[in-house]
Design an enzyme around this catalytic site. Structure first.
Site, PDB file in Angstrom:
ATOM      1  N   SER A 111      -6.013  -1.613 -30.393  1.00 23.31           N
ATOM      2  CA  SER A 111      -5.468  -2.969 -30.317  1.00 23.31           C
ATOM      3  C   SER A 111      -4.615  -3.312 -31.521  1.00 23.31           C
ATOM      4  CB  SER A 111      -6.604  -3.977 -30.129  1.00 23.31           C
ATOM      5  OG  SER A 111      -6.091  -5.262 -29.860  1.00 23.31           O
ATOM      6  N   HIS A 112      -5.033  -4.297 -32.300  1.00 25.06           N
ATOM      7  CA  HIS A 112      -4.250  -4.809 -33.415  1.00 25.06           C
ATOM      8  C   HIS A 112      -4.506  -4.056 -34.713  1.00 25.06           C
ATOM      9  CE1 HIS A 112      -8.181  -6.597 -33.291  1.00 25.06           C
ATOM     10  NE2 HIS A 112      -8.067  -6.971 -34.543  1.00 25.06           N
ATOM     11  N   ASP A 275       0.942  -7.584 -30.201  1.00 27.63           N
ATOM     12  CA  ASP A 275       0.201  -6.654 -31.050  1.00 27.63           C
ATOM     13  C   ASP A 275       0.328  -5.209 -30.585  1.00 27.63           C
ATOM     14  OD1 ASP A 275      -1.368  -6.864 -28.735  1.00 27.63           O
ATOM     15  OD2 ASP A 275      -3.218  -6.492 -29.839  1.00 27.63           O
ATOM     16  N   ASP A 277      -1.336  -3.076 -28.620  1.00 27.87           N
ATOM     17  CA  ASP A 277      -1.416  -2.689 -27.201  1.00 27.87           C
ATOM     18  C   ASP A 277      -0.901  -3.765 -26.260  1.00 27.87           C
ATOM     19  OD1 ASP A 277      -3.604  -4.383 -27.679  1.00 27.87           O
ATOM     20  OD2 ASP A 277      -4.818  -3.421 -26.134  1.00 27.87           O
ATOM     21  N   ASP A 279      -1.739  -7.031 -25.803  1.00 30.83           N
ATOM     22  CA  ASP A 279      -2.572  -8.050 -25.163  1.00 30.83           C
ATOM     23  C   ASP A 279      -2.718  -9.324 -25.995  1.00 30.83           C
ATOM     24  OD1 ASP A 279      -4.279  -7.079 -27.106  1.00 30.83           O
ATOM     25  OD2 ASP A 279      -5.917  -6.570 -25.737  1.00 30.83           O
ATOM     26  N   ARG A 280      -2.211  -9.330 -27.217  1.00 31.90           N
ATOM     27  CA  ARG A 280      -2.295 -10.530 -28.051  1.00 31.90           C
ATOM     28  C   ARG A 280      -0.906 -11.119 -28.262  1.00 31.90           C
ATOM     29  NH1 ARG A 280      -7.212 -10.038 -32.238  1.00 31.90           N
ATOM     30  NH2 ARG A 280      -8.550  -8.656 -31.017  1.00 31.90           N
ATOM     31  N   LYS A 374      -6.314  -9.986 -21.445  1.00 36.53           N
ATOM     32  CA  LYS A 374      -5.376 -10.909 -22.068  1.00 36.53           C
ATOM     33  C   LYS A 374      -4.002 -10.272 -22.071  1.00 36.53           C
ATOM     34  CE  LYS A 374      -7.391  -9.564 -26.555  1.00 36.53           C
ATOM     35  NZ  LYS A 374      -8.683  -9.020 -26.126  1.00 36.53           N
TER      36      LYS A 374
END
Length: 541
Positions: A111-112, A275, A277, A279-280, A374
């Site tokens: 992710s982030h 971010d 991947d 999703d943010r 998300k």
């Protein structure tokens, strides 16, 4: 198929969303293979199944995909759908799982978190509904890691991930797909692209920071190629294995250059970031940063302006640490409102049951029932649709929102890489204090209640406990403390601070100033500075 003897490897317990460790850990012999086999065992094997596979392009992404393909093929999977060059944003992967009615998917991302050989890597399994593995499946995966004695794979040349079309590995069919096309088509169904295109054609200026992460190709295709945003609107748009040496977390700290651009005198009208991947998201107007909690609330108030949500929302859901701003919108509009533990997987049953259409987390995650993750770019397009429909700037939208619903001043303070023993002792001692806190006055605030959040899912009845400590004060203020499940070393103590302000003359204060007494109360009650030795948090968002 060949069988390789193995033994359990300690520490393969998933956090909030999958297993995240240092990249070099995943590169160790058997580490990745053990975890993949544990996933396959937990879902009843691979035989006859179809999986979506892709990731955010961070270091080791393509190698890990080859390992997954070999193990799935060896164990009888029918088919795999893989993003070209191994790339898929997390929301795009969720959409492909749902669109193709597959048996789930493997998403490779931390992710982030930063990427690179000396940084972080991650793997999670998503269910057939497109959402992250449920608590029950996650627990079963962990149980499998503790008892594993062998895994099955096959010897084969690497699959060509660069060429779109059909190929195979053993008896398993593989389709290499354009990672953007199906997702872009879905966005066009949900939003008024004509109105947004007219916005750009009329001179509207935007800066989108893809942070050298997965959203770059998606944003370039949708914003520049389809919606006529000027070339260069998308910055840092080429995904890199180490995210260009940056930290792909869309917040004012790590998206510093974007924030400087948006706070300048000649700032564009609108700024956004996504971010690692995809999703943010971060939303910022000219001179106006929007907290994720406020963004969720504004979207809830205006979602009907987008064609895909014209009928209105059945309900909204937020994670417990997220501010109650969206609750006030839901109450005013007569919508259902649910408070869940942190982790997108807890929204899945509510979305599947049609109880909610919109979900959000304070950690910059917002999405709807179009997928079961998300979705950063979705949130950006929703804001553009709202701006195009209302003709208002971000700053004006926020002012109108606060005047209508009040302002939930909000901040998150992160104390990162704290010694795990110290962090756990802090939480344990605070937990022991909870029964004695109500009625006490701390930093001028009176404690009205204190507990540890637990959740009973209204759809499947599952119970989840130990989800964060809450201290509530009179006058709509609260503090939440929890340990993060997204780091790879030590522990991150997250402190969430909130205060409701309804006085029209006090809606434009600096958030840290407005929350000063809440911050002091949190430090006194939890003894944060004394326990951690930190005079201030590492990150404020």
């Amino acid at each position: 198929m060949i069988t390789i003897e193995t033994a359990p490897i300690a520490g393969q317990k998933a956090g909030t969303s999958g297993l995240r460790r240092k990249t070099r850990d995943f590169m160790e012999p058997r580490f990745l293979e053990n975890y993949i086999q544990s996933i396959l065992n937990a879902i009843g094997g691979a035989k006859g199944k179809t999986f979506v596979i892709g990731g955010d392009g961070r270091y080791f992404n393509a190698d890990a995909i080859q390992t997954i393909l070999r193990m799935a093929a060896a164990q009888g999977a029918d088919a795999a759908i893989v993003g070209q060059n191994g790339l898929l944003s997390t929301p795009a992967a969720s959409h492909l799982i749902r669109l193709n009615k597959t048996d789930g998917g493997f998403i490779l991302s931390a992710s982030h978190n930063p990427g690179g050989i000396d940084e972080d890597f991650g793997l999670k399994f998503n269910m057939p509904n497109g959402g992250p593995a449920t608590e029950a499946v996650t627990n079963e995966i962990f149980a499998q890691t503790q008892n594993l004695t062998s895994y099955q794979t096959m010897e084969s040349p690497a699959v060509d991930l660069a060429t779109r079309g059909q190929t195979s590995l053993g008896d398993m069919a593989i389709t290499i797909v354009d990672p953007v096309a199906d997702y872009a088509a879905l966005m066009q169904d949900l939003f008024d692209f004509d109105a947004i295109r007219s916005l750009f054609e009329g001179g509207f200026r935007m800066a989108f920071d893809a942070m050298h992460a997965i959203t770059g190709p998606y944003a370039t295709t949708i914003l520049e190629d389809t919606l006529a945003a000027p070339k260069g609107t998308v910055r840092n748009g080429i995904p890199l294995p180490d995210f260009g040496g940056g930290h792909p977390d869309p917040n004012p700290i790590w998206a510093k250059e974007l924030m400087q651009t948006m706070m300048a005198d000649d700032a564009p009208d609108f700024g956004a970031a996504s971010d690692g991947d995809g999703d943010r998201n971060m939303i910022v107007g000219r001179g106006a940063y929007v907290t994720p909690s406020d963004s969720l609330a504004v979207i809830a108030a205006h979602a009907h302006r987008a064609p895909g949500y014209a009928k209105g929302l059945a309900g909204v859901a937020r994670s417990m640490p997220t501010s109650a701003a969206v609750d006030r919108v839901a109450a005013a509009k007569g919508m259902g409102c649910f408070e869940t533990p942190t982790g997108w997987k807890f929204f899945g049953t509510l979305l599947d049951a049609g109880k909610v259409n919109l979900c959000g987390e304070e950690s910059a995650g917002t999405g709807s029932d179009h997928v079961r993750e998300k979705d950063g770019l979705w949130a950006v397009l929703m804001w553009l649709n709202i701006i195009a429909s209302t003709g208002q700037s971000v700053a004006d939208l926020m002012t109108d929102h606060w005047q209508t619903y009040g302002r939930n001043y909000y901040s998150r303070h992160d104390y990162e890489a704290v010694d795990s023993a110290i962090a756990n002792t802090l939480m344990d001692d605070l937990r022991a204090k909870l029964p004695t806190l109500p009625g006490q006055t701390v930093a001028g605030l009176t404690v009205s209640g204190a507990d540890e959040f637990a959740y009973d899912d209204p759809v499947d009845g599952s119970h989840t406990s130990g989800q964060g400590i809450r201290v509530m004060f009179d006058a709509g203020a609260r503090v939440v403390l929890r340990l993060s499940g997204t780091g790879t070393q030590g522990a991150t103590i997250r402190v969430y601070l909130e205060r409701l302000e309804e006085d029209p003359g006090k809606l434009h204060q600096d958030a840290e100033t407005a929350l000063a007494d809440v911050i002091n109360a949190a430090n006194q009650i939890a003894e944060i500075a004394d326990r951690t030795g930190r005079a201030a948090p590492d990150v404020k968002t």
